[in-house]
Structures are given as structure tokens and as C-alpha cells.
Design a protein around this motif. Structure first.
Motif, short mmCIF file in Angstrom:
data_model
loop_
_atom_site.label_atom_id
_atom_site.label_comp_id
_atom_site.label_asym_id
_atom_site.label_seq_id
_atom_site.Cartn_x
_atom_site.Cartn_y
_atom_site.Cartn_z
N GLY A 103 -3.71 11.47 -3.89
CA GLY A 103 -3.14 11.23 -2.57
C GLY A 103 -3.75 10.09 -1.78
O GLY A 103 -3.32 9.84 -0.65
N THR A 104 -4.70 9.36 -2.34
CA THR A 104 -5.24 8.20 -1.61
C THR A 104 -4.26 7.02 -1.66
O THR A 104 -4.36 6.10 -0.86
CB THR A 104 -6.60 7.77 -2.19
N ILE A 105 -3.35 7.05 -2.62
CA ILE A 105 -2.27 6.06 -2.72
C ILE A 105 -0.96 6.86 -2.79
O ILE A 105 -0.87 7.84 -3.52
CB ILE A 105 -2.43 5.19 -3.98
N GLU A 106 0.03 6.43 -2.01
CA GLU A 106 1.27 7.20 -1.96
C GLU A 106 2.11 7.06 -3.23
O GLU A 106 2.65 8.04 -3.75
CB GLU A 106 2.11 6.77 -0.74
N MET A 107 2.24 5.83 -3.72
CA MET A 107 3.12 5.59 -4.86
C MET A 107 2.50 4.59 -5.83
O MET A 107 1.65 3.79 -5.46
CB MET A 107 4.49 5.08 -4.40
N GLY A 108 2.95 4.63 -7.09
CA GLY A 108 2.47 3.69 -8.09
C GLY A 108 3.48 3.52 -9.21
O GLY A 108 4.42 4.32 -9.33
N ILE A 109 3.26 2.49 -10.02
CA ILE A 109 4.14 2.23 -11.17
C ILE A 109 3.27 2.09 -12.41
O ILE A 109 2.98 0.97 -12.86
CB ILE A 109 4.99 0.97 -10.96
#
Length: 350
Positions: A103-109
């Protein structure tokens, strides 16, 4: 008569006052209800960080900038803002994938880095399995792709929004690879994923697993002779500066998946979720198109930089495919469900 006139005047005055008070009360009540409705319909504001490992001009980031970001912000009425962190700015694949999970980053690829814990996510990367972009898209956007992302959500707790394309993998190197014997002694960087390590070894190379962020320096310093990736990565990462040849082996297809932290996803309103889902679909469709169409232009660009392309003949292709067959046999022993899934993939679109 005078008495009755006074009584009527008093009654009229009382009626007027009551009507005025009632009107104000109704208006106040209406305003209150309107304010409640306005407050209820106003979504909370969030900033969405989207992390990936691609250079800024790669199709992934072009699609994020031209489709995903503007569409999310528009469709959410400005309640959602999108910030794109390309080129490992929030860490390499392992780091930003972990960031999305916690949850420290909302989205990723990410690519299929999670397949060690979620084996089904790695099925489509088996060597020489997917035939072309059309086949890959049909598989990933169909029941098999959903089965994979359902498993991802269950095991790792991240919500998958859309499949996109990295592309068909090839070998770029500082010398020509035109036959099986040319793999012998080739120090080949591969992603630190069992299927790729095994593949490189099956072809006869000396495999050095490492993250994409370290590859350019390793090739520049001649720690490795070559690496495998779609040619879009060779172009966008500048590998043509330290490599001379590309073998168009198309030995595997690597997809990407746009994921969102599950806890963050649950916080979004229905309207915001709809905005993100619609934007994700348009971004993915655009990215698939860019990835497929860019192959010839990327090839022309790399040739202009002095890279020589080797197209394997039927004999060489057959030898490579034969060399990796033992990988399937051991794969089915380890994961009995995999054989049926691989057969379904082979039959898709035929």
C-alpha cells in the motif's frame, strides 16, 4: 361591522405570517436536503502513483500519459490525480510490486515477477507457447487470463485491472548468434525468474540473472555478452549503444498487468472505480496497439544505430524449440494442472 373588519384583518395577518414561515422552513429544509445530496455525491480526493520499470518513451508510458492519466482525471471529475513514475523511479520491479502489495504505492505495472508465489501467472511465459499478438491478447483477455488474475488476487491480495503487452522476447548481444553453437559460452542476462533462467540454460548459454535496472551497465562493462527482451526495451533502454546483434528468436511472450492495491481500491467510490476501470481498458487497448505496431519502426531505428538482425531459419527455430521441451516435462510434473492449461492456450484462436 367595524368589529368584524378588525377580526378579518387579524386572521389575514396571521395567515400571511404562517405562510411566510412555512415557506422559509420548506426552503431551509430543501436547502438542507440539497446540501446533503451534494455532500453525499462529492468523492474524496486521492493521488494515484503508478510505478513501472520502462523508459519514458516505451509504449507503456506513452499509453499511461496519453490515455490512462487524462481519462482517470476526467472521468473522476478531478477527484483522482495520477502521477506516473517510470524507469524504476520508485524502485525496481520487485520493490515497486512489493510497494503495491503493502500500500505504499497505489498502482504498478509489473511483469510476471509474482509467479514464484502464484505459479499460474507464469503459464503464458512458457517458451514458444504464444504465436503472435492476436493469440496473446485473446488468451489474456479471456477465461485463462481471468483465472490467472483471480489467483493473483487470492494469493497476493492485489486487484488486476488490465493486461497489456511487453512483447515477444529476443536475444540482443555483442556478437552474432545464428545457430545453437553460438549460445555456447554466451554470458546471457535473464530476468531472475526460474522459467527464463531454465530457458537460457536449455539453449546452452551461461545465465546471469539480474534486474532490468542493472543490465545496461553489465553489458557496458562486459560482465554479460547479451540479454533477452522485446526490441522495444532494447530501443527505449538504449541497449543499442552496447550491443551489435539481435536474434529474432521470439522465444517467449511477456505480458504486463496493471494492478492496484486492494485496500486502496476498496476506498474508492463506485464512480471512481468505474472511472479507473474504463481508463484502464482504453490504456490497455492502446498499449497493445502501440506494442504491435512499433515492431517494424523499432527494428528500423535499431538498424539505423548499426544493429544487425538475425532471422532464424526453420532448422534453427526447430532446434531451439526442441532444446526447451524438457522444460515442459518437468513443469507438468511440478504442476499437474499446467498441462491442461497449456493445451487450452495452444488451441485458443485456432
Amino acid at each position: 361591522m367595524k368589529k368584524w373588519s378588525m377580526i378579518l384583518a387579524v386572521i389575514l395577518m396571521i395567515t400571511t405570517v404562517l405562510a411566510a414561515c412555512g415557506g422559509k422552513t420548506d426552503q431551509a429544509s430543501g436547502n438542507k436536503d440539497s446540501n446533503k445530496e451534494s455532500e453525499g455525491s462529492k468523492d474524496k480526493s486521492y493521488t494515484i502513483k503508478v510505478a513501472n520499470y520502462y523508459a519514458i518513451d516505451h509504449p507503456q508510458n506513452v499509453a499511461l500519459q496519453e490515455k490512462f492519466k487524462p481519462l482517470v482525471e476526467e472521468k473522476s471529475g478531478g477527484s483522482l490525480k495520477v502521477e506516473i513514475y517510470e524507469n524504476n523511479k520508485l524502485g525496481g520491479e520487485k520493490e515497486f510490486y512489493t510497494g503495491v502489495r503493502n500500500g505504499t504505492i497505489e498502482m504498478g505495472i509489473p511483469g510476471m515477477i509474482m509467479q514464484a508465489d502464484v505459479p499460474k501467472m507464469g503459464v503464458v511465459e512458457r517458451p514458444f507457447l504464444l504465436r503472435d499478438f492476436k493469440h496473446a491478447k485473446e488468451v489474456l483477455n479471456g477465461p485463462i487470463g481471468k483465472e490467472m488474475t483471480d489467483e493473483l488476487e487470492k494469493v497476493h491480495g492485489v486487484h488486476a485491472l488490465a493486461w497489456s503487452a511487453n512483447g515477444f522476447r529476443m536475444v540482443s548481444s555483442n556478437r552474432e548468434v545464428a545457430s545453437m553453437k553460438d549460445f555456447k559460452g554466451l554470458r546471457l542476462r535473464m530476468p531472475n525468474t526460474p522459467v527464463f533462467v531454465e530457458l537460457g540454460q536449455a539453449l546452452g548459454a551461461n545465465v546471469s540473472p539480474m534486474p532490468l535496472s542493472e543490465v545496461f551497465t553489465a553489458m557496458e562493462q562486459k560482465v554479460v555478452d547479451g540479454q533477452d527482451n522485446p526490441i522495444g526495451v532494447v530501443k527505449s533502454s538504449g541497449f543499442y549503444e552496447v550491443q551489435s546483434h539481435i536474434l529474432e528468436s521470439r522465444h517467449g511472450f511477456t505480458p504486463n498487468v496493471l494492478i492496484v492495491n486492494q485496500a486502496f481500491w476498496k476506498k474508492l467510490s463506485p464512480n471512481q472505480k468505474k472511472a479507473v476501470e474504463e481508463a484502464a481498458k482504453e490504456y490497455a487497448d492502446y498499449e497493445w496497439k502501440l506494442s504491435e505496431e512499433s515492431y517494424e519502426s523499432d527494428k528500423k531505428f535499431l538498424q539505423g544505430k548499426g544493429m544487425k538482425f538475425v532471422t532464424p531459419d526453420e532448422k534453427f527455430m526447430s532446434e531451439m524449440e526442441k532444446a526447451v521441451q524438457p522444460m515442459y516435462e518437468s513443469y507438468y510434473k511440478e504442476f499437474p494442472w499446467a498441462k491442461e492449461m497449456v493445451e487450452k492456450i495452444k488451441q485458443q484462436g485456432k
